[in-house]
Write a protein that holds these residues in place. Sequence first.
Motif, PDB file in Angstrom:
ATOM      1  N   HIS A 120       0.831  -1.203   0.000  1.00 33.92           N
ATOM      2  CA  HIS A 120       0.000   0.000   0.000  1.00 33.92           C
ATOM      3  C   HIS A 120       0.865   1.253   0.000  1.00 33.92           C
ATOM      4  O   HIS A 120       0.635   2.194  -0.765  1.00 33.92           O
ATOM      5  CB  HIS A 120      -0.910  -0.004   1.236  1.00 33.92           C
ATOM      6  CG  HIS A 120      -1.972   1.047   1.174  1.00 33.92           C
ATOM      7  ND1 HIS A 120      -2.732   1.417   2.256  1.00 33.92           N
ATOM      8  CD2 HIS A 120      -2.377   1.844   0.150  1.00 33.92           C
ATOM      9  CE1 HIS A 120      -3.575   2.372   1.911  1.00 33.92           C
ATOM     10  NE2 HIS A 120      -3.383   2.654   0.642  1.00 33.92           N
ATOM     11  N   ARG A 121       1.877   1.277   0.871  1.00 40.26           N
ATOM     12  CA  ARG A 121       2.773   2.439   0.937  1.00 40.26           C
ATOM     13  C   ARG A 121       3.532   2.613  -0.394  1.00 40.26           C
ATOM     14  O   ARG A 121       3.756   3.716  -0.856  1.00 40.26           O
ATOM     15  CB  ARG A 121       3.775   2.286   2.078  1.00 40.26           C
ATOM     16  CG  ARG A 121       3.182   2.217   3.457  1.00 40.26           C
ATOM     17  CD  ARG A 121       2.955   3.609   4.073  1.00 40.26           C
ATOM     18  NE  ARG A 121       2.020   4.454   3.362  1.00 40.26           N
ATOM     19  CZ  ARG A 121       0.688   4.345   3.427  1.00 40.26           C
ATOM     20  NH1 ARG A 121       0.150   3.407   4.181  1.00 40.26           N
ATOM     21  NH2 ARG A 121      -0.096   5.162   2.757  1.00 40.26           N
ATOM     22  N   LYS A 122       3.924   1.491  -0.983  1.00 40.86           N
ATOM     23  CA  LYS A 122       4.687   1.543  -2.229  1.00 40.86           C
ATOM     24  C   LYS A 122       3.823   2.094  -3.365  1.00 40.86           C
ATOM     25  O   LYS A 122       4.287   2.939  -4.144  1.00 40.86           O
ATOM     26  CB  LYS A 122       5.211   0.150  -2.579  1.00 40.86           C
ATOM     27  CG  LYS A 122       6.087   0.120  -3.819  1.00 40.86           C
ATOM     28  CD  LYS A 122       6.845  -1.194  -3.931  1.00 40.86           C
ATOM     29  CE  LYS A 122       5.956  -2.394  -3.909  1.00 40.86           C
ATOM     30  NZ  LYS A 122       6.664  -3.671  -4.037  1.00 40.86           N
ATOM     31  N   LEU A 123       2.577   1.647  -3.455  1.00 42.77           N
ATOM     32  CA  LEU A 123       1.688   2.125  -4.512  1.00 42.77           C
ATOM     33  C   LEU A 123       1.399   3.610  -4.368  1.00 42.77           C
ATOM     34  O   LEU A 123       1.341   4.347  -5.367  1.00 42.77           O
ATOM     35  CB  LEU A 123       0.387   1.315  -4.507  1.00 42.77           C
ATOM     36  CG  LEU A 123       0.512  -0.150  -4.940  1.00 42.77           C
ATOM     37  CD1 LEU A 123      -0.808  -0.884  -4.777  1.00 42.77           C
ATOM     38  CD2 LEU A 123       1.014  -0.261  -6.382  1.00 42.77           C
ATOM     39  N   GLU A 124       1.242   4.076  -3.143  1.00 41.55           N
ATOM     40  CA  GLU A 124       1.033   5.511  -2.927  1.00 41.55           C
ATOM     41  C   GLU A 124       2.280   6.301  -3.294  1.00 41.55           C
ATOM     42  O   GLU A 124       2.203   7.371  -3.900  1.00 41.55           O
ATOM     43  CB  GLU A 124       0.647   5.786  -1.471  1.00 41.55           C
ATOM     44  CG  GLU A 124      -0.792   5.465  -1.142  1.00 41.55           C
ATOM     45  CD  GLU A 124      -1.237   6.108   0.163  1.00 41.55           C
ATOM     46  OE1 GLU A 124      -0.392   6.736   0.844  1.00 41.55           O
ATOM     47  OE2 GLU A 124      -2.422   5.979   0.499  1.00 41.55           O
ATOM     48  N   PHE A 125       3.443   5.781  -2.923  1.00 42.12           N
ATOM     49  CA  PHE A 125       4.721   6.431  -3.238  1.00 42.12           C
ATOM     50  C   PHE A 125       4.907   6.523  -4.753  1.00 42.12           C
ATOM     51  O   PHE A 125       5.282   7.574  -5.290  1.00 42.12           O
ATOM     52  CB  PHE A 125       5.854   5.615  -2.602  1.00 42.12           C
ATOM     53  CG  PHE A 125       7.239   6.044  -2.995  1.00 42.12           C
ATOM     54  CD1 PHE A 125       7.763   7.253  -2.547  1.00 42.12           C
ATOM     55  CD2 PHE A 125       8.029   5.225  -3.790  1.00 42.12           C
ATOM     56  CE1 PHE A 125       9.051   7.638  -2.901  1.00 42.12           C
ATOM     57  CE2 PHE A 125       9.312   5.602  -4.137  1.00 42.12           C
ATOM     58  CZ  PHE A 125       9.822   6.816  -3.700  1.00 42.12           C
ATOM     59  N   ILE A 126       4.639   5.430  -5.460  1.00 40.68           N
ATOM     60  CA  ILE A 126       4.765   5.394  -6.919  1.00 40.68           C
ATOM     61  C   ILE A 126       3.823   6.408  -7.562  1.00 40.68           C
ATOM     62  O   ILE A 126       4.195   7.134  -8.497  1.00 40.68           O
ATOM     63  CB  ILE A 126       4.477   3.972  -7.439  1.00 40.68           C
ATOM     64  CG1 ILE A 126       5.639   3.034  -7.089  1.00 40.68           C
ATOM     65  CG2 ILE A 126       4.212   3.968  -8.937  1.00 40.68           C
ATOM     66  CD1 ILE A 126       5.337   1.566  -7.327  1.00 40.68           C
ATOM     67  N   HIS A 127       2.598   6.471  -7.055  1.00 40.24           N
ATOM     68  CA  HIS A 127       1.604   7.401  -7.602  1.00 40.24           C
ATOM     69  C   HIS A 127       2.020   8.848  -7.354  1.00 40.24           C
ATOM     70  O   HIS A 127       1.963   9.692  -8.261  1.00 40.24           O
ATOM     71  CB  HIS A 127       0.232   7.121  -6.975  1.00 40.24           C
ATOM     72  CG  HIS A 127      -0.838   8.054  -7.455  1.00 40.24           C
ATOM     73  ND1 HIS A 127      -1.171   9.208  -6.784  1.00 40.24           N
ATOM     74  CD2 HIS A 127      -1.633   7.995  -8.557  1.00 40.24           C
ATOM     75  CE1 HIS A 127      -2.125   9.835  -7.437  1.00 40.24           C
ATOM     76  NE2 HIS A 127      -2.430   9.117  -8.514  1.00 40.24           N
ATOM     77  N   ASP A 128       2.444   9.147  -6.128  1.00 39.45           N
ATOM     78  CA  ASP A 128       2.816  10.525  -5.783  1.00 39.45           C
ATOM     79  C   ASP A 128       4.033  11.006  -6.557  1.00 39.45           C
ATOM     80  O   ASP A 128       4.128  12.175  -6.939  1.00 39.45           O
ATOM     81  CB  ASP A 128       3.104  10.635  -4.278  1.00 39.45           C
ATOM     82  CG  ASP A 128       1.843  10.547  -3.440  1.00 39.45           C
ATOM     83  OD1 ASP A 128       0.741  10.537  -4.037  1.00 39.45           O
ATOM     84  OD2 ASP A 128       1.949  10.490  -2.201  1.00 39.45           O
ATOM     85  N   LYS A 129       4.992  10.109  -6.784  1.00 41.44           N
ATOM     86  CA  LYS A 129       6.245  10.494  -7.450  1.00 41.44           C
ATOM     87  C   LYS A 129       6.229  10.263  -8.960  1.00 41.44           C
ATOM     88  O   LYS A 129       7.173  10.655  -9.654  1.00 41.44           O
ATOM     89  CB  LYS A 129       7.420   9.700  -6.849  1.00 41.44           C
ATOM     90  CG  LYS A 129       7.581   9.851  -5.342  1.00 41.44           C
ATOM     91  CD  LYS A 129       7.937  11.269  -4.949  1.00 41.44           C
ATOM     92  CE  LYS A 129       8.158  11.380  -3.444  1.00 41.44           C
ATOM     93  NZ  LYS A 129       8.449  12.768  -3.025  1.00 41.44           N
ATOM     94  N   GLY A 130       5.161   9.626  -9.463  1.00 40.71           N
ATOM     95  CA  GLY A 130       5.085   9.353 -10.892  1.00 40.71           C
ATOM     96  C   GLY A 130       6.145   8.373 -11.363  1.00 40.71           C
ATOM     97  O   GLY A 130       6.757   8.555 -12.417  1.00 40.71           O
ATOM     98  N   ASP A 157       8.117   9.644   6.934  1.00 43.35           N
ATOM     99  CA  ASP A 157       7.217  10.804   6.969  1.00 43.35           C
ATOM    100  C   ASP A 157       5.795  10.374   7.314  1.00 43.35           C
ATOM    101  O   ASP A 157       5.097  11.030   8.090  1.00 43.35           O
ATOM    102  CB  ASP A 157       7.220  11.511   5.613  1.00 43.35           C
ATOM    103  CG  ASP A 157       8.170  12.696   5.580  1.00 43.35           C
ATOM    104  OD1 ASP A 157       8.759  13.007   6.630  1.00 43.35           O
ATOM    105  OD2 ASP A 157       8.334  13.309   4.514  1.00 43.35           O
ATOM    106  N   PHE A 158       5.354   9.257   6.721  1.00 41.75           N
ATOM    107  CA  PHE A 158       4.011   8.747   7.000  1.00 41.75           C
ATOM    108  C   PHE A 158       3.871   8.411   8.483  1.00 41.75           C
ATOM    109  O   PHE A 158       2.842   8.718   9.110  1.00 41.75           O
ATOM    110  CB  PHE A 158       3.747   7.502   6.141  1.00 41.75           C
ATOM    111  CG  PHE A 158       2.430   6.838   6.411  1.00 41.75           C
ATOM    112  CD1 PHE A 158       1.280   7.283   5.781  1.00 41.75           C
ATOM    113  CD2 PHE A 158       2.331   5.768   7.298  1.00 41.75           C
ATOM    114  CE1 PHE A 158       0.055   6.677   6.024  1.00 41.75           C
ATOM    115  CE2 PHE A 158       1.112   5.157   7.556  1.00 41.75           C
ATOM    116  CZ  PHE A 158      -0.032   5.614   6.916  1.00 41.75           C
ATOM    117  N   CYS A 159       4.891   7.783   9.051  1.00 36.23           N
ATOM    118  CA  CYS A 159       4.856   7.417  10.472  1.00 36.23           C
ATOM    119  C   CYS A 159       4.784   8.661  11.364  1.00 36.23           C
ATOM    120  O   CYS A 159       4.018   8.704  12.338  1.00 36.23           O
ATOM    121  CB  CYS A 159       6.072   6.574  10.836  1.00 36.23           C
ATOM    122  SG  CYS A 159       6.089   4.925  10.084  1.00 36.23           S
ATOM    123  N   LEU A 160       5.582   9.669  11.029  1.00 32.25           N
ATOM    124  CA  LEU A 160       5.576  10.897  11.823  1.00 32.25           C
ATOM    125  C   LEU A 160       4.223  11.597  11.725  1.00 32.25           C
ATOM    126  O   LEU A 160       3.683  12.074  12.723  1.00 32.25           O
ATOM    127  CB  LEU A 160       6.686  11.834  11.350  1.00 32.25           C
ATOM    128  CG  LEU A 160       8.126  11.420  11.653  1.00 32.25           C
ATOM    129  CD1 LEU A 160       9.105  12.408  11.033  1.00 32.25           C
ATOM    130  CD2 LEU A 160       8.367  11.311  13.155  1.00 32.25           C
TER     131      LEU A 160
END
Length: 263
Positions: A120-130, A157-160
């Motif tokens: 889930h975190r990876k897919l969000e990261f990929i989407h946000d960074k293109g 950053d997500f954890c913080l």
Amino acid sequence: MKKRHSKKALDKLLAKAEREMAEDASRLAQINDDGSINRLAEVLARRTNAFGQLEMIIRMDASIPEHLFDRLVDADGDLFGEFRLFDSRVITAPQRKFINALCRDIARYTGDTIDQVREHRKLEFIHDKGLPYFSTSELAKNCSVSLASQFIDYIVDFCLDNDIGLAEAPSHYLDDMKPYLIKCLWIRKCVICGKDGEVHHVDAIGSGRNRRKVDHSKHNMMALCRKHHGELHNGGQETFMRRHHVVGVLMNEEQYKKLNYKG
């Protein structure tokens, strides 16, 4: 006896070679959104010139037709371009271990499995960074050290932001500590464990001075929870910083204003 070619035949051969080189270049080239072109290259040698500047000799994987050089040189006969270095190193075992540790911390918070959190975190990261899809598996080779470092920053950053405590200190794994140290100060989270923290002055202000009249922006600071603040005072600051790989951070005026700290 060698066969001699007419000028017309030579021109045809040269034109054909140029077309083939251009096709070769287009196959290997990467076209950016702004129309600029990346061509893969290998650094053959490095040296420092008489002015102390670094010079590199590079070999292109795709030939550039001569007419392009003639078209792009300036009035002095110089050709300018952009050269970028790509990280060919593959994600390291410690990076993979820390990504899993961070996902374990989040899983405790969300109730999901570690694999679900990581994906889930990876897919969000990929989407946000293109970015294209990548895997942190040891079997995959499409995640570089630099990309893994960016992904770690993203998860931290997500954890913080979501008040998730960390079992391992990110300071052991982050390439650039300063943004993390500053963010921890802004949101008052301990740089070691991510729990609620308070501002600690690495540069001692000195006894007898009015803390409210001191210019705190001129002092190195870090955010620590009560537990780690106590550990620092009991064991000594230098020992503490070496053990946890942390340092104090000095902020600029804009960053300090965001800190909203009165002393």
